[in-house]
Design a protein around this motif. Structure first.
Motif, PDB file in Angstrom:
ATOM      1  N   LEU A   1      36.128  56.904  30.010  1.00 35.36           N
ATOM      2  CA  LEU A   1      36.185  56.241  31.314  1.00 35.36           C
ATOM      3  C   LEU A   1      37.621  56.281  31.826  1.00 35.36           C
ATOM      4  CD1 LEU A   1      34.984  54.508  33.595  1.00 35.36           C
ATOM      5  CD2 LEU A   1      35.453  52.486  32.174  1.00 35.36           C
ATOM      6  N   TYR A   2      37.814  56.822  33.021  1.00 38.16           N
ATOM      7  CA  TYR A   2      39.135  56.924  33.627  1.00 38.16           C
ATOM      8  C   TYR A   2      39.202  55.989  34.834  1.00 38.16           C
ATOM      9  CZ  TYR A   2      39.552  61.077  30.739  1.00 38.16           C
ATOM     10  OH  TYR A   2      39.586  61.934  29.670  1.00 38.16           O
ATOM     11  N   ILE A   3      40.215  55.151  34.855  1.00 39.95           N
ATOM     12  CA  ILE A   3      40.453  54.222  35.947  1.00 39.95           C
ATOM     13  C   ILE A   3      41.764  54.617  36.625  1.00 39.95           C
ATOM     14  CG2 ILE A   3      40.757  51.808  36.612  1.00 39.95           C
ATOM     15  CD1 ILE A   3      38.013  52.357  35.497  1.00 39.95           C
ATOM     16  N   THR A   4      41.738  54.781  37.929  1.00 35.08           N
ATOM     17  CA  THR A   4      42.960  55.171  38.646  1.00 35.08           C
ATOM     18  C   THR A   4      43.500  54.067  39.539  1.00 35.08           C
ATOM     19  OG1 THR A   4      41.725  56.088  40.520  1.00 35.08           O
ATOM     20  CG2 THR A   4      42.173  57.561  38.668  1.00 35.08           C
ATOM     21  N   LYS A   5      42.752  52.991  39.673  1.00 38.57           N
ATOM     22  CA  LYS A   5      43.177  51.875  40.505  1.00 38.57           C
ATOM     23  C   LYS A   5      42.852  50.583  39.792  1.00 38.57           C
ATOM     24  CE  LYS A   5      42.627  49.890  45.142  1.00 38.57           C
ATOM     25  NZ  LYS A   5      41.903  50.009  46.447  1.00 38.57           N
ATOM     26  N   LYS A   6      43.824  49.692  39.720  1.00 35.66           N
ATOM     27  CA  LYS A   6      43.594  48.437  39.031  1.00 35.66           C
ATOM     28  C   LYS A   6      42.525  47.619  39.758  1.00 35.66           C
ATOM     29  CE  LYS A   6      48.117  47.819  36.841  1.00 35.66           C
ATOM     30  NZ  LYS A   6      49.288  46.929  36.703  1.00 35.66           N
ATOM     31  N   PRO A   7      41.537  47.146  39.016  1.00 32.12           N
ATOM     32  CA  PRO A   7      40.507  46.326  39.658  1.00 32.12           C
ATOM     33  C   PRO A   7      41.071  44.967  40.069  1.00 32.12           C
ATOM     34  CG  PRO A   7      40.204  46.321  37.283  1.00 32.12           C
ATOM     35  CD  PRO A   7      41.305  47.312  37.574  1.00 32.12           C
ATOM     36  N   VAL A   8      40.541  44.426  41.147  1.00 31.82           N
ATOM     37  CA  VAL A   8      40.952  43.107  41.626  1.00 31.82           C
ATOM     38  C   VAL A   8      39.975  42.070  41.097  1.00 31.82           C
ATOM     39  CG1 VAL A   8      41.353  41.666  43.643  1.00 31.82           C
ATOM     40  CG2 VAL A   8      41.968  44.093  43.694  1.00 31.82           C
ATOM     41  N   ARG A   9      40.509  41.084  40.425  1.00 29.96           N
ATOM     42  CA  ARG A   9      39.641  40.037  39.878  1.00 29.96           C
ATOM     43  C   ARG A   9      39.228  39.084  40.993  1.00 29.96           C
ATOM     44  NH1 ARG A   9      40.582  38.631  33.861  1.00 29.96           N
ATOM     45  NH2 ARG A   9      39.177  36.991  34.512  1.00 29.96           N
ATOM     46  N   THR A  10      37.951  38.790  41.013  1.00 28.10           N
ATOM     47  CA  THR A  10      37.447  37.860  42.030  1.00 28.10           C
ATOM     48  C   THR A  10      36.719  36.675  41.417  1.00 28.10           C
ATOM     49  OG1 THR A  10      35.417  39.159  42.231  1.00 28.10           O
ATOM     50  CG2 THR A  10      37.212  39.693  43.748  1.00 28.10           C
ATOM     51  N   GLU A  11      36.437  36.765  40.131  1.00 31.47           N
ATOM     52  CA  GLU A  11      35.699  35.665  39.534  1.00 31.47           C
ATOM     53  C   GLU A  11      36.635  34.488  39.268  1.00 31.47           C
ATOM     54  OE1 GLU A  11      37.051  38.098  35.938  1.00 31.47           O
ATOM     55  OE2 GLU A  11      36.527  38.399  38.042  1.00 31.47           O
ATOM     56  N   ALA A  12      36.071  33.294  39.301  1.00 31.59           N
ATOM     57  CA  ALA A  12      36.863  32.093  39.043  1.00 31.59           C
ATOM     58  C   ALA A  12      37.211  32.004  37.565  1.00 31.59           C
ATOM     59  CB  ALA A  12      36.086  30.856  39.474  1.00 31.59           C
ATOM     60  N   ILE A  13      38.390  31.498  37.295  1.00 30.84           N
ATOM     61  CA  ILE A  13      38.815  31.247  35.920  1.00 30.84           C
ATOM     62  C   ILE A  13      38.919  29.745  35.738  1.00 30.84           C
ATOM     63  CG2 ILE A  13      40.646  31.589  34.222  1.00 30.84           C
ATOM     64  CD1 ILE A  13      41.386  34.156  35.677  1.00 30.84           C
ATOM     65  N   LYS A  14      38.236  29.229  34.743  1.00 30.12           N
ATOM     66  CA  LYS A  14      38.253  27.794  34.475  1.00 30.12           C
ATOM     67  C   LYS A  14      39.129  27.517  33.261  1.00 30.12           C
ATOM     68  CE  LYS A  14      34.651  25.722  32.711  1.00 30.12           C
ATOM     69  NZ  LYS A  14      33.291  25.127  32.604  1.00 30.12           N
ATOM     70  N   VAL A  15      40.088  26.635  33.437  1.00 28.92           N
ATOM     71  CA  VAL A  15      40.989  26.256  32.352  1.00 28.92           C
ATOM     72  C   VAL A  15      40.598  24.850  31.888  1.00 28.92           C
ATOM     73  CG1 VAL A  15      43.377  25.880  31.660  1.00 28.92           C
ATOM     74  CG2 VAL A  15      42.822  27.662  33.338  1.00 28.92           C
ATOM     75  N   SER A  16      40.249  24.719  30.634  1.00 25.89           N
ATOM     76  CA  SER A  16      39.849  23.424  30.084  1.00 25.89           C
ATOM     77  C   SER A  16      40.821  23.008  28.987  1.00 25.89           C
ATOM     78  CB  SER A  16      38.432  23.500  29.503  1.00 25.89           C
ATOM     79  OG  SER A  16      37.506  23.930  30.476  1.00 25.89           O
ATOM     80  N   PHE A  17      41.055  21.727  28.873  1.00 18.31           N
ATOM     81  CA  PHE A  17      41.979  21.238  27.849  1.00 18.31           C
ATOM     82  C   PHE A  17      41.711  19.761  27.578  1.00 18.31           C
ATOM     83  CE2 PHE A  17      43.839  20.806  32.009  1.00 18.31           C
ATOM     84  CZ  PHE A  17      44.346  19.511  32.029  1.00 18.31           C
ATOM     85  N   TYR A  18      42.121  19.321  26.402  1.00 17.50           N
ATOM     86  CA  TYR A  18      42.047  17.903  26.073  1.00 17.50           C
ATOM     87  C   TYR A  18      43.295  17.203  26.608  1.00 17.50           C
ATOM     88  CZ  TYR A  18      37.985  18.612  23.125  1.00 17.50           C
ATOM     89  OH  TYR A  18      36.728  18.907  22.674  1.00 17.50           O
ATOM     90  N   LYS A  19      43.122  16.057  27.202  1.00 19.36           N
ATOM     91  CA  LYS A  19      44.214  15.353  27.865  1.00 19.36           C
ATOM     92  C   LYS A  19      44.843  14.326  26.921  1.00 19.36           C
ATOM     93  CE  LYS A  19      43.495  11.881  30.669  1.00 19.36           C
ATOM     94  NZ  LYS A  19      44.455  10.861  30.195  1.00 19.36           N
ATOM     95  N   PRO A  20      46.117  14.499  26.612  1.00 18.93           N
ATOM     96  CA  PRO A  20      46.813  13.444  25.870  1.00 18.93           C
ATOM     97  C   PRO A  20      46.781  12.134  26.661  1.00 18.93           C
ATOM     98  CG  PRO A  20      48.090  15.475  25.885  1.00 18.93           C
ATOM     99  CD  PRO A  20      46.977  15.673  26.858  1.00 18.93           C
ATOM    100  N   ASP A  21      46.778  11.029  25.965  1.00 18.29           N
ATOM    101  CA  ASP A  21      46.626   9.727  26.624  1.00 18.29           C
ATOM    102  C   ASP A  21      47.728   9.447  27.639  1.00 18.29           C
ATOM    103  OD1 ASP A  21      44.349   9.296  25.165  1.00 18.29           O
ATOM    104  OD2 ASP A  21      45.357   8.136  23.589  1.00 18.29           O
ATOM    105  N   ASP A  22      48.932   9.968  27.377  1.00 13.58           N
ATOM    106  CA  ASP A  22      50.049   9.627  28.250  1.00 13.58           C
ATOM    107  C   ASP A  22      50.234  10.626  29.399  1.00 13.58           C
ATOM    108  OD1 ASP A  22      50.791  11.688  26.613  1.00 13.58           O
ATOM    109  OD2 ASP A  22      52.810  10.931  26.208  1.00 13.58           O
TER     110      ASP A  22
END
Length: 335
Positions: A279-300
């Motif tokens: 597979l040959y790619i000559t143009k960088k694809p543009v990302r359109t999907e959402a990216i979800k960042v999840s994390f645990y929140k320290p109390d402070d």
């Protein structure tokens, strides 16, 4: 004991010593149930030989010259030697293309069990792949015999005998690496090295695709060849499986579309290679999907700051989110 209990099929151990006799003793100590990394060939043929322009060192080097090629895992560099200024055991810097390819030509032409160093493969994949295909075409193996060695300070030439043919290796500025021996085909070449092959039995042709699939901004030209120069090569560019009714290769293929799937095989007298897909790619694809960042929140934590950058280190996204009293936070953004 470890090797005997599970009745393993292949084992290799590291005994860090450049003395071939010490390596032989270590192998004998395992009752020949284990191979050994051939530090003797690494230090003699590569470091003292090719890297130092002293091609005398390539003849009779390491476990190969000691008659233990069956138990030798040959290599050029590893994590303990590559670009290590503290021990001076590095063969060559990664940008030293000429020396690295000469060393790989020796590694992949000679008997033993060759181990290609991954940084070399990643940087010079096309050239090293051609060497591997030449080795496979001739059936070079760990106990192949070597004859007709012609050695001087500026050259090493030898004939290596495999199950399906013979391979001639020429390395060094003083070698006749630009001259193809009668009856042989040039399979790989570069600055001061060349590998020539001749198959003596009807071997299935092997297809060589250069460059292999990947990202090539603006496009690239793809060359198809075979270890059997009489073989015909058929290909498609639409993702369909090629047949002998598909396009017959005759010249380098220009890849200009954003995305192109090349499939090809080589055929000679009814014997066909496996179909390769690239597979040959000559143009960088543009990302359109959402990216979800999840994390645990320290109390402070009361808020969180988030940044993102593109490939050119430009800041393309920044956000500040006030956190709720819940024990976690979720941020969503588009790239």
């Amino acid at each position: 004991e470890y090797n005997t209990a599970p009745q393993i099929g292949f084992s290799v151990g590291e005994y860090y010593d450049g003395n071939p006799d010490a390596l032989k003793n270590w192998i004998n100590g395992t009752n020949k149930n284990s191979l050994a990394f051939d530090f003797a060939t690494k230090f003699t043929a590569f470091n003292q030989g090719i890297a130092s322009n002293n091609y005398h060192k390539l003849k009779g080097a390491g476990l190969l010259g000691a008659g233990y090629s069956r138990y030798a895992v040959t290599f050029i560099d590893n994590h303990d030697t590559f670009e290590r200024s503290d021990n001076n055991n590095d063969f060559a810097a990664i940008d030293n293309k000429d020396k690295i390819l000469q060393a790989n030509a020796y590694l992949l032409s000679m008997p033993g069990v060759p181990c290609v160093f991954y940084p070399h493969w990643a940087r010079y994949k096309s050239e090293i792949k051609a060497m591997i295909e030449a080795r496979r075409a001739c059936g070079i193996h760990s106990e192949s015999s070597v004859s007709d060695e012609n050695v001087s300070s500026d050259k090493y030439e030898a004939t290596i005998h495999g199950k399906n043919g013979t391979l001639i290796l020429k390395i060094g500025s003083g070698s006749s690496y630009n001259t193809t021996p009668s009856g042989y085909t040039k399979a790989a070449s570069g600055t001061n090295y060349a590998i020539f092959i001749k198959t003596t039995s009807a071997a299935t042709p092997r297809l060589i695709v250069l460059p292999t699939g990947g990202f090539y901004e603006g496009g690239t030209n793809v060359t198809l060849s075979s270890t059997n120069t009489s073989a015909k090569i058929y290909y498609t560019l639409d993702g369909t499986v090629p047949t002998t009714a598909s396009t017959l290769y005759s010249a380098p293929i220009s890849i200009t579309q954003d995305s192109t799937t090349l499939k090809a095989f080589a055929e000679y007298n009814g014997a066909k290679s496996d179909v390769q897909t690239h597979l040959y790619i000559t143009k960088k694809p543009v990302r359109t999907e959402a990216i979800k960042v999840s994390f645990y929140k320290p109390d402070d934590w009361k808020q969180v700051n988030l940044w993102a950058w593109d490939d050119n280190n430009n800041n393309i996204f920044a956000t500040t989110s006030i956190l709720s009293l819940l024990g976690f936070g979720i941020l969503g953004f588009l790239d």
